[in-house]
Design a protein around this motif. Structure first.
Motif, PDB file in Angstrom:
ATOM      1  N   LYS A  85      20.066  -8.747  49.733  1.00  0.00           N
ATOM      2  CA  LYS A  85      19.160  -8.972  48.606  1.00  0.00           C
ATOM      3  C   LYS A  85      17.770  -8.509  49.011  1.00  0.00           C
ATOM      4  O   LYS A  85      17.272  -8.876  50.073  1.00  0.00           O
ATOM      5  N   CYS A  90      13.149  -8.523  43.855  1.00  0.00           N
ATOM      6  CA  CYS A  90      13.645  -9.661  43.059  1.00  0.00           C
ATOM      7  C   CYS A  90      12.533 -10.256  42.200  1.00  0.00           C
ATOM      8  O   CYS A  90      11.425 -10.482  42.685  1.00  0.00           O
ATOM      9  N   VAL A  91      12.855 -10.489  40.922  1.00  0.00           N
ATOM     10  CA  VAL A  91      11.854 -11.075  40.012  1.00  0.00           C
ATOM     11  C   VAL A  91      12.147 -12.551  39.741  1.00  0.00           C
ATOM     12  O   VAL A  91      11.577 -13.147  38.824  1.00  0.00           O
ATOM     13  N   GLN A  92      13.062 -13.137  40.533  1.00  0.00           N
ATOM     14  CA  GLN A  92      13.369 -14.573  40.488  1.00  0.00           C
ATOM     15  C   GLN A  92      13.853 -15.026  39.107  1.00  0.00           C
ATOM     16  O   GLN A  92      13.544 -16.129  38.664  1.00  0.00           O
ATOM     17  N   CYS A  93      14.605 -14.163  38.428  1.00  0.00           N
ATOM     18  CA  CYS A  93      15.065 -14.506  37.076  1.00  0.00           C
ATOM     19  C   CYS A  93      16.191 -15.547  37.102  1.00  0.00           C
ATOM     20  O   CYS A  93      16.447 -16.231  36.115  1.00  0.00           O
ATOM     21  N   GLY A  94      16.915 -15.632  38.212  1.00  0.00           N
ATOM     22  CA  GLY A  94      17.974 -16.641  38.332  1.00  0.00           C
ATOM     23  C   GLY A  94      19.328 -16.243  37.773  1.00  0.00           C
ATOM     24  O   GLY A  94      20.271 -17.027  37.831  1.00  0.00           O
ATOM     25  N   LEU A  95      19.446 -15.040  37.230  1.00  0.00           N
ATOM     26  CA  LEU A  95      20.737 -14.632  36.644  1.00  0.00           C
ATOM     27  C   LEU A  95      21.856 -14.668  37.677  1.00  0.00           C
ATOM     28  O   LEU A  95      22.976 -15.080  37.396  1.00  0.00           O
ATOM     29  N   CYS A  96      21.557 -14.227  38.893  1.00  0.00           N
ATOM     30  CA  CYS A  96      22.601 -14.205  39.931  1.00  0.00           C
ATOM     31  C   CYS A  96      23.046 -15.614  40.295  1.00  0.00           C
ATOM     32  O   CYS A  96      24.209 -15.832  40.635  1.00  0.00           O
ATOM     33  N   VAL A 114      14.632 -17.526  44.357  1.00  0.00           N
ATOM     34  CA  VAL A 114      16.080 -17.507  44.559  1.00  0.00           C
ATOM     35  C   VAL A 114      16.366 -17.226  46.032  1.00  0.00           C
ATOM     36  O   VAL A 114      15.888 -16.239  46.596  1.00  0.00           O
ATOM     37  N   CYS A 131      22.073  -8.327  37.979  1.00  0.00           N
ATOM     38  CA  CYS A 131      20.668  -8.243  38.406  1.00  0.00           C
ATOM     39  C   CYS A 131      19.930  -7.156  37.611  1.00  0.00           C
ATOM     40  O   CYS A 131      20.296  -5.981  37.663  1.00  0.00           O
ATOM     41  N   PRO A 132      18.894  -7.529  36.868  1.00  0.00           N
ATOM     42  CA  PRO A 132      18.223  -6.546  35.994  1.00  0.00           C
ATOM     43  C   PRO A 132      17.392  -5.527  36.760  1.00  0.00           C
ATOM     44  O   PRO A 132      17.039  -4.482  36.212  1.00  0.00           O
ATOM     45  N   VAL A 133      17.052  -5.823  38.010  1.00  0.00           N
ATOM     46  CA  VAL A 133      16.187  -4.897  38.765  1.00  0.00           C
ATOM     47  C   VAL A 133      16.909  -4.291  39.966  1.00  0.00           C
ATOM     48  O   VAL A 133      16.291  -3.693  40.849  1.00  0.00           O
ATOM     49  N   ALA A 135      18.302  -5.585  42.615  1.00  0.00           N
ATOM     50  CA  ALA A 135      17.769  -6.069  43.900  1.00  0.00           C
ATOM     51  C   ALA A 135      18.871  -6.480  44.865  1.00  0.00           C
ATOM     52  O   ALA A 135      18.586  -6.887  45.988  1.00  0.00           O
ATOM     53  N   ILE A 136      20.141  -6.381  44.416  1.00  0.00           N
ATOM     54  CA  ILE A 136      21.245  -6.800  45.282  1.00  0.00           C
ATOM     55  C   ILE A 136      22.137  -5.592  45.547  1.00  0.00           C
ATOM     56  O   ILE A 136      22.499  -4.858  44.629  1.00  0.00           O
TER      57      ILE A 136
END
Ligand code: SF4
Ligand code: SF4
Length: 145
Positions: A85, A90-96, A114, A131-133, A135-136
């Motif tokens: 990761k 990471c924008v810390q959106c929490g989706l993952c 996260v 992940c929208p960006v 980052a993973i």
């Protein structure tokens, strides 16, 4: 939700000389409704072929597709996978955290960040899809070359 049902694996295929030119990998999509993504491919001077392939589909179709490859003399090796990761992206959106089946991605409620625990991660890859960006990342650890 399709993402939950999807079976995703990275495998390393070793083709014997006689199968290198056959369209068996295309059969995976045509006959077994599997999505494939070729991560790496090489034909050696001895005309053997190697391919690292990401396969996605239902578990049943995945099993049928693998059986089809084996019928053509192709050796299948599951790839060891590792998830990383990128905390900078990471924008810390929490989706993952919502999709992770092993709670390897968890939201720290105090810092609202996260956290990733690689020890719990089974490298199923589901978080990489949401992940929208981007980052993973999935890394293959036991490639042939
Ligand atoms: S790859 Fe690891 S962190 Fe991502 S959803 Fe699967 S178990 Fe969770
Ligand atoms: S989905 Fe991507 S951006 Fe969102 S918290 Fe997870 S790693 Fe960060």
């Amino acid at each position: 939700m399709d993402i939950i049902k999807a079976h995703r694996k990275i495998v390393i295929l070793t083709f014997p000389q006689e199968s290198v030119r056959k369209p068996v990998v295309c059969d995976l999509a045509r006959r077994f409704d599997l999505t494939f993504n070729i991560l790496k491919a090489q034909v050696t001077p001895r005309r053997e072929g190697y391919m690292t392939l990401e396969l996605t589909g239902t578990e049943d179709n995945y099993a049928k597709g693998i059986a089809h490859l084996k019928e053509h003399g192709i050796k299948i090796t599951p790839a060891a996978q590792k998830i990383t990761k990128d905390d900078e992206s990471c924008v810390q959106c929490g989706l993952c955290t919502a999709i992770c089946p092993t709670d390897s991605m968890v939201m720290d409620t105090e810092t609202r960040t996260v956290l990733f625990d690689p020890e719990r991660c089974t490298a199923c890859g589901m978080c990489t899809r949401v992940c929208p960006v981007r980052a993973i990342f999935v890394e293959v650890e036991n490639g042939h070359w």
